[in-house]
Design a protein around this motif. Structure first.
Motif, PDB file in Angstrom:
ATOM      1  N   LEU A 149     -10.304  -4.343  -0.076  1.00  0.00           N
ATOM      2  CA  LEU A 149     -11.581  -4.895   0.376  1.00  0.00           C
ATOM      3  C   LEU A 149     -12.165  -5.865  -0.643  1.00  0.00           C
ATOM      4  O   LEU A 149     -12.671  -6.937  -0.288  1.00  0.00           O
ATOM      5  CB  LEU A 149     -12.571  -3.763   0.654  1.00  0.00           C
ATOM      6  CG  LEU A 149     -12.255  -2.821   1.818  1.00  0.00           C
ATOM      7  CD1 LEU A 149     -13.290  -1.699   1.891  1.00  0.00           C
ATOM      8  CD2 LEU A 149     -12.206  -3.578   3.136  1.00  0.00           C
ATOM      9  N   LEU A 173     -18.213  -1.732   2.306  1.00  0.00           N
ATOM     10  CA  LEU A 173     -17.729  -2.047   3.648  1.00  0.00           C
ATOM     11  C   LEU A 173     -18.768  -2.745   4.532  1.00  0.00           C
ATOM     12  O   LEU A 173     -18.434  -3.733   5.216  1.00  0.00           O
ATOM     13  CB  LEU A 173     -17.210  -0.775   4.321  1.00  0.00           C
ATOM     14  CG  LEU A 173     -16.437  -0.953   5.627  1.00  0.00           C
ATOM     15  CD1 LEU A 173     -15.219  -1.835   5.417  1.00  0.00           C
ATOM     16  CD2 LEU A 173     -16.023   0.407   6.189  1.00  0.00           C
ATOM     17  N   ALA A 204       0.831  -1.210   0.000  1.00  0.00           N
ATOM     18  CA  ALA A 204       0.000   0.000   0.000  1.00  0.00           C
ATOM     19  C   ALA A 204       0.864   1.258   0.000  1.00  0.00           C
ATOM     20  O   ALA A 204       0.583   2.218  -0.735  1.00  0.00           O
ATOM     21  CB  ALA A 204      -0.935  -0.009   1.206  1.00  0.00           C
ATOM     22  N   ILE A 230      -7.767   1.131  -0.804  1.00  0.00           N
ATOM     23  CA  ILE A 230      -8.699   0.534   0.159  1.00  0.00           C
ATOM     24  C   ILE A 230      -9.753  -0.307  -0.558  1.00  0.00           C
ATOM     25  O   ILE A 230     -10.052  -1.438  -0.147  1.00  0.00           O
ATOM     26  CB  ILE A 230      -9.366   1.632   1.015  1.00  0.00           C
ATOM     27  CG1 ILE A 230      -8.318   2.313   1.902  1.00  0.00           C
ATOM     28  CG2 ILE A 230     -10.476   1.041   1.885  1.00  0.00           C
ATOM     29  CD1 ILE A 230      -8.836   3.537   2.641  1.00  0.00           C
ATOM     30  N   LEU A 264      -5.423   6.671  -2.099  1.00  0.00           N
ATOM     31  CA  LEU A 264      -5.879   5.971  -0.896  1.00  0.00           C
ATOM     32  C   LEU A 264      -7.222   5.268  -1.081  1.00  0.00           C
ATOM     33  O   LEU A 264      -7.351   4.080  -0.727  1.00  0.00           O
ATOM     34  CB  LEU A 264      -5.927   6.944   0.281  1.00  0.00           C
ATOM     35  CG  LEU A 264      -6.019   6.318   1.675  1.00  0.00           C
ATOM     36  CD1 LEU A 264      -4.859   5.363   1.920  1.00  0.00           C
ATOM     37  CD2 LEU A 264      -6.058   7.391   2.750  1.00  0.00           C
ATOM     38  N   TRP A 289     -14.406   7.368  -2.292  1.00  0.00           N
ATOM     39  CA  TRP A 289     -14.853   7.058  -0.937  1.00  0.00           C
ATOM     40  C   TRP A 289     -16.283   6.533  -0.862  1.00  0.00           C
ATOM     41  O   TRP A 289     -16.546   5.607  -0.076  1.00  0.00           O
ATOM     42  CB  TRP A 289     -14.682   8.295  -0.043  1.00  0.00           C
ATOM     43  CG  TRP A 289     -13.243   8.626   0.182  1.00  0.00           C
ATOM     44  CD1 TRP A 289     -12.532   9.625  -0.391  1.00  0.00           C
ATOM     45  CD2 TRP A 289     -12.317   7.935   1.036  1.00  0.00           C
ATOM     46  NE1 TRP A 289     -11.224   9.615   0.037  1.00  0.00           N
ATOM     47  CE2 TRP A 289     -11.067   8.592   0.922  1.00  0.00           C
ATOM     48  CE3 TRP A 289     -12.426   6.839   1.888  1.00  0.00           C
ATOM     49  CZ2 TRP A 289      -9.940   8.166   1.624  1.00  0.00           C
ATOM     50  CZ3 TRP A 289     -11.312   6.423   2.587  1.00  0.00           C
ATOM     51  CH2 TRP A 289     -10.089   7.083   2.456  1.00  0.00           C
ATOM     52  N   ILE A 337     -16.373   2.840  -1.121  1.00  0.00           N
ATOM     53  CA  ILE A 337     -15.882   2.141   0.074  1.00  0.00           C
ATOM     54  C   ILE A 337     -17.018   1.967   1.078  1.00  0.00           C
ATOM     55  O   ILE A 337     -17.218   0.882   1.633  1.00  0.00           O
ATOM     56  CB  ILE A 337     -14.709   2.918   0.705  1.00  0.00           C
ATOM     57  CG1 ILE A 337     -13.520   2.924  -0.255  1.00  0.00           C
ATOM     58  CG2 ILE A 337     -14.312   2.303   2.055  1.00  0.00           C
ATOM     59  CD1 ILE A 337     -12.383   3.809   0.181  1.00  0.00           C
TER      60      ILE A 337
END
Length: 335
Positions: free
Chosen positions: A70, A205, A25, A66, A62, A198, A201
């Motif tokens: 996931l 999630l 990462a 992520i 970022l 985002w 995510i």
């Protein structure tokens, strides 16, 4: 009773995999079409970066890292569940057609259903789940024999057949669509990490926060389902009930992943096998490692792929296939 030596080995491998994910990462944050020097990573994290550095790290790199991590975890766990309930080492949501079912549902939704942009992100996993579930039910029905039960080899063959048929349906769907929409679906089919923001995510999630603990809770049931049916029935397992619950879990995990990453295969095939080779076939031991291995594999594939060719790179799905296809052939010949 699990041997203490195996538990110790699992913890060591878990820590090593976690370290490997963090290193990959960090490397991924620093390299790309617009490089971000590593000596500026910590200051930027602490809010001391320039506008450009903040944008590159928090709006581009970022969230992509992520979401890739996931999705890889979800695909790996889905593959492990499918291999367990079918007793087939070649089972994978991408290979047996579940991803294709999710893809057709997403294509129909994207092409024909008018929806507001804000709701689109959160509806995608649900739409993908509906398509994947319908496909999984059909594959299961065609693979099941009333006298002999579920036939593992037949399941793979039926799944591959469904995958090819659904690919044909996808071509028919996009043949008359607008150019901009065709471009999106083409990127989805190639496994391009398109949902790198985002909101995506937050969309994926919750599925993982619920389904990963549920699967780990069911690890012992997966062990029993891996035995022959008479043995599993003899120890009090309701085979069909457990299979259906775990199949729904595998479908939901795969659908939530591919709804934001596109059609990615082989991650769910490779990760469980690598984990089993490290700590053995007991689900309590290898499932946590398979989750981390799947996340790392997809993160590694995407990090390499997006830096091979500037500016767009190679889709992560293609990179994963380049790694996974030879492994699939090896397993096919071995079995």
């Amino acid at each position: 009773m699990i041997q203490p030596a195996l538990l110790k080995k699992q913890r060591i491998v878990f820590c090593l995999l976690t370290t490997l994910i963090i290193l990959t990462a960090v490397i991924g944050m620093g390299i790309g079409y617009s490089p971000l020097t590593y000596d500026r990573l910590i200051p930027t994290f602490l809010g001391q970066g320039t506008f450009k550095e903040d944008f590159i790290l928090f709006s581009v790199r970022l969230p992509r890292i992520i979401i890739t991590l996931l999705a890889g975890m979800a695909l790996a766990l889905s593959g492990a569940i499918l291999q367990g309930i079918t007793r087939n080492d070649l089972a994978d949501p991408g290979i047996i057609g579940i991803n294709s079912g999710a893809g057709v549902a997403i294509a129909v939704f994207f092409l024909f259903v008018p929806v507001q942009a804000g709701a689109f992100v959160y509806l995608l996993p649900i739409v993908a789940f509906a398509g994947a579930l319908m496909t999984a039910c059909l594959i299961y029905a065609f693979s099941y024999n009333r006298n002999g039960g579920l036939k593992p080899v037949r399941l793979v063959l039926v799944g591959i057949g469904f995958s090819m048929a659904l690919s044909g349906i996808m071509i028919v769907l996009i043949s008359s669509a607008e150019r901009s929409k065709v471009d999106f679906i083409a990127k989805w089919l190639a496994g391009n990490i398109w949902g790198a923001d985002w909101p995506f995510i937050w969309a994926i999630l919750p599925w993982l926060l619920v389904l990963i603990p549920f699967t780990l809770y069911k690890a012992n049931r997966l062990n029993l389902l891996g035995l022959s049916e008479p043995v599993a029935i003899g120890v009090g397992v309701s085979i069909e009930k457990e299979r259906i619950a775990l199949l729904l879990t595998a479908v939901a995990l795969a659908a939530s992943a591919v709804s934001v990453t596109g059609g990615i295969a082989f991650i769910g095939l490779m990760a469980p096998h690598i984990a089993k080779a490290l700590v053995g076939p007991r689900n309590q031991l290898f499932l946590p490692l398979a989750i981390l291995i799947g996340g790392w594999l997809l993160l590694f594939a995407d990090t390499i792929g997006r830096n091979v060719v500037d500016p767009d790179g190679v889709p992560a799905g293609i990179m994963a296939a380049l790694i996974g296809a030879p492994y699939f052939m090896y397993l096919l010949l071995k079995k």
